[in-house]
Write a protein that holds these residues in place. Structure first.
Motif, PDB file in Angstrom:
ATOM      1  N   HIS A  52       0.814  -1.215   0.000  1.00  0.00           N
ATOM      2  CA  HIS A  52       0.000   0.000   0.000  1.00  0.00           C
ATOM      3  C   HIS A  52       0.848   1.267   0.000  1.00  0.00           C
ATOM      4  O   HIS A  52       0.378   2.325  -0.435  1.00  0.00           O
ATOM      5  N   GLY A  53       2.070   1.179   0.536  1.00  0.00           N
ATOM      6  CA  GLY A  53       2.865   2.396   0.622  1.00  0.00           C
ATOM      7  C   GLY A  53       4.235   2.151   1.206  1.00  0.00           C
ATOM      8  O   GLY A  53       4.649   1.018   1.459  1.00  0.00           O
ATOM      9  N   GLY A  54       4.944   3.256   1.416  1.00  0.00           N
ATOM     10  CA  GLY A  54       6.287   3.223   1.977  1.00  0.00           C
ATOM     11  C   GLY A  54       6.947   4.569   1.792  1.00  0.00           C
ATOM     12  O   GLY A  54       6.548   5.368   0.931  1.00  0.00           O
ATOM     13  N   GLY A  55       7.945   4.850   2.626  1.00  0.00           N
ATOM     14  CA  GLY A  55       8.665   6.109   2.496  1.00  0.00           C
ATOM     15  C   GLY A  55       7.807   7.332   2.736  1.00  0.00           C
ATOM     16  O   GLY A  55       8.102   8.414   2.222  1.00  0.00           O
ATOM     17  N   HIS A  73      10.965   0.490  -1.170  1.00  0.00           N
ATOM     18  CA  HIS A  73      10.979  -0.966  -0.984  1.00  0.00           C
ATOM     19  C   HIS A  73      12.184  -1.619  -1.640  1.00  0.00           C
ATOM     20  O   HIS A  73      12.652  -2.674  -1.163  1.00  0.00           O
ATOM     21  N   LEU A  74      12.727  -1.013  -2.683  1.00  0.00           N
ATOM     22  CA  LEU A  74      13.956  -1.539  -3.264  1.00  0.00           C
ATOM     23  C   LEU A  74      15.097  -1.502  -2.258  1.00  0.00           C
ATOM     24  O   LEU A  74      15.951  -2.399  -2.229  1.00  0.00           O
ATOM     25  N   SER A 260       2.418  -3.473   3.483  1.00  0.00           N
ATOM     26  CA  SER A 260       3.086  -2.295   4.035  1.00  0.00           C
ATOM     27  C   SER A 260       2.317  -1.019   3.726  1.00  0.00           C
ATOM     28  O   SER A 260       1.628  -0.892   2.713  1.00  0.00           O
ATOM     29  N   THR A 261       2.463  -0.066   4.625  1.00  0.00           N
ATOM     30  CA  THR A 261       1.818   1.235   4.516  1.00  0.00           C
ATOM     31  C   THR A 261       2.865   2.317   4.289  1.00  0.00           C
ATOM     32  O   THR A 261       4.065   2.044   4.208  1.00  0.00           O
ATOM     33  N   ALA A 293      -3.576  -1.836  11.023  1.00  0.00           N
ATOM     34  CA  ALA A 293      -3.872  -1.201   9.738  1.00  0.00           C
ATOM     35  C   ALA A 293      -2.663  -1.350   8.825  1.00  0.00           C
ATOM     36  O   ALA A 293      -1.853  -0.447   8.687  1.00  0.00           O
ATOM     37  N   GLY A 294      -2.542  -2.525   8.196  1.00  0.00           N
ATOM     38  CA  GLY A 294      -1.347  -2.782   7.418  1.00  0.00           C
ATOM     39  C   GLY A 294      -0.153  -2.945   8.340  1.00  0.00           C
ATOM     40  O   GLY A 294      -0.299  -3.233   9.531  1.00  0.00           O
TER      41      GLY A 294
END
Length: 368
Positions: A52-55, A73-74, A260-261, A293-294
């Motif tokens: 779902h997201g990141g950073g 994510h990389l 992931s959020t 929530a994630g």
């Protein structure tokens, strides 16, 4: 070039991997047991089918969020992923898919490959939203056709017990879309019927679905008894290690996801998850009422968690790379062999990530 313990489909090789034009050219070396040396591990890059997201960014924000998420994510070894939407009004989902479609066509340097979209909602049971916003509604074929026109949707999460959904599972799975059972109050019998109709996996097994009881096995029981594939969040918060081991013994190709959020890779604080505001603290992400929530999980930590509960490194890798690739029908990802994409991660003996390569591009992930 230093030697590695290279994990191939045939087993461990002590040697060297070479690549050309983004693909593995050859792997030179001899079969080995990594326990007999102290060399690093070279594993296939991780493939995360639920992101779902990141950073600090959420997929539903659109714009530069996609690049930030794929870059974040990389850094943690994910070389390919599915951008995962949240339940939202149809026009909002359509607007995000219209942006994701062109973005999926070409990978940007320094980012993970976005393979397509996981549509998690809106075709879920409003009585089992979990952390999904309350915009659930019954699936309509014309709506799904419009979404498919906008972006490469690879996976759809759906509640099979809702009237009309079983027929859609049958028709959409016949078109090559992976239909996943999730956010559901369905019975064991409805889960089994959905599998017979073509459903092929379960969204974050155990979470947001009718649980296993010895007289009412529920959707969890249908998965444990009949599934070949299911996704599971191995953050050690969403699922107890004992329940994880039950699933690992029961479902041959169980694969792991982060869910992931925006909070992944970020400090504690408040972040967006679709239309929700969530709080990261104590290693988790929760709504104001305490609902999970994630997650903040990254795939390198998922590997360490699987090893911590007793899986060999080779099996843990398989459940983070090969099985998700197999699930999507991608024979050239999730494994290191001549002709496959040169997606790989190097980890030291403590399983700390030291190098990432995506499609032959060596990434300075510490500064990515």
């Amino acid at each position: 070039m230093p030697e590695d313990n290279i994990l191939t489909p045939q087993g461990w090789i002590r040697g060297h991997l070479s690549h050309q034009q983004g693909r593995v050219l050859r792997i030179d070396g001899e079969p080995c047991d990594p326990a007999d040396n102290d060399l690093p591990y070279l594993l296939p890059g991780f493939i995360d089918l639920h992101v779902h997201g990141g950073g600090g960014k959420d997929i539903m924000q659109g714009g530069d969020a996609f690049k930030t998420i794929a870059r974040t994510h990389l850094r943690f070894g994910t070389t390919a992923l599915l951008a995962t939407t949240m339940t939202a009004p149809s026009e909002e989902i359509g607007a995000i898919l219209a942006q994701l479609g062109p973005y999926c066509e070409q990978r940007q340097p320094g980012t993970a490959r976005i393979l397509g979209v996981h549509l998690e909602g809106p075709f879920i049971n409003p009585g089992k939203l979990g952390a999904q916003p309350n915009f659930a509604h019954t699936a309509i074929a014309a709506e799904i056709d419009e979404y498919l026109r906008l972006a490469p949707i690879r996976v759809i999460t759906i509640a099979p017990e809702i009237a009309g959904h079983e027929a859609l599972i049958r028709s959409l799975s016949a078109r090559g879309i992976r239909m996943q059972i999730g956010h559901t109050l369905g019975s064991y019998e409805e889960g089994v019927a959905a599998l017979a109709a073509g459903a092929s996996s379960f969204t974050h097994l155990y979470n947001a679905m009718s649980p296993l009881h010895h007289r009412e096995p529920g959707i969890v029981g249908a998965a444990l008894a009949h599934a070949r594939y299911a996704e599971l969040i191995p953050d050690l918060l969403h699922v107890h290690p004992g329940a994880m081991r039950v699933a690992l013994r029961s479902i041959p190709c169980l694969y792991c996801v982060t869910d992931s959020t925006a909070a992944a890779g970020m400090p504690d604080g408040e972040y967006s998850l679709g239309s929700h505001i969530v709080t990261k603290c104590l290693g988790g992400v929760r709504l104001a009422d305490g609902t999970l929530a994630g997650s903040t999980l990254t795939m390198d930590q998922a590997l360490r968690n699987l090893v911590k509960i007793g899986l060999p490194i080779a099996e843990a890798s398989q459940r983070l790379s090969q099985f998700p690739a197999d699930y999507l029908g991608l024979a050239d990802r999730g494994r290191l062999q001549p002709g496959s994409w040169a997606d790989c991660v190097r980890l030291d003996r403590s399983l700390k990530l030291t190098k990432v390569m995506v499609e032959g591009e060596a990434v300075d992930f510490q500064n990515a």
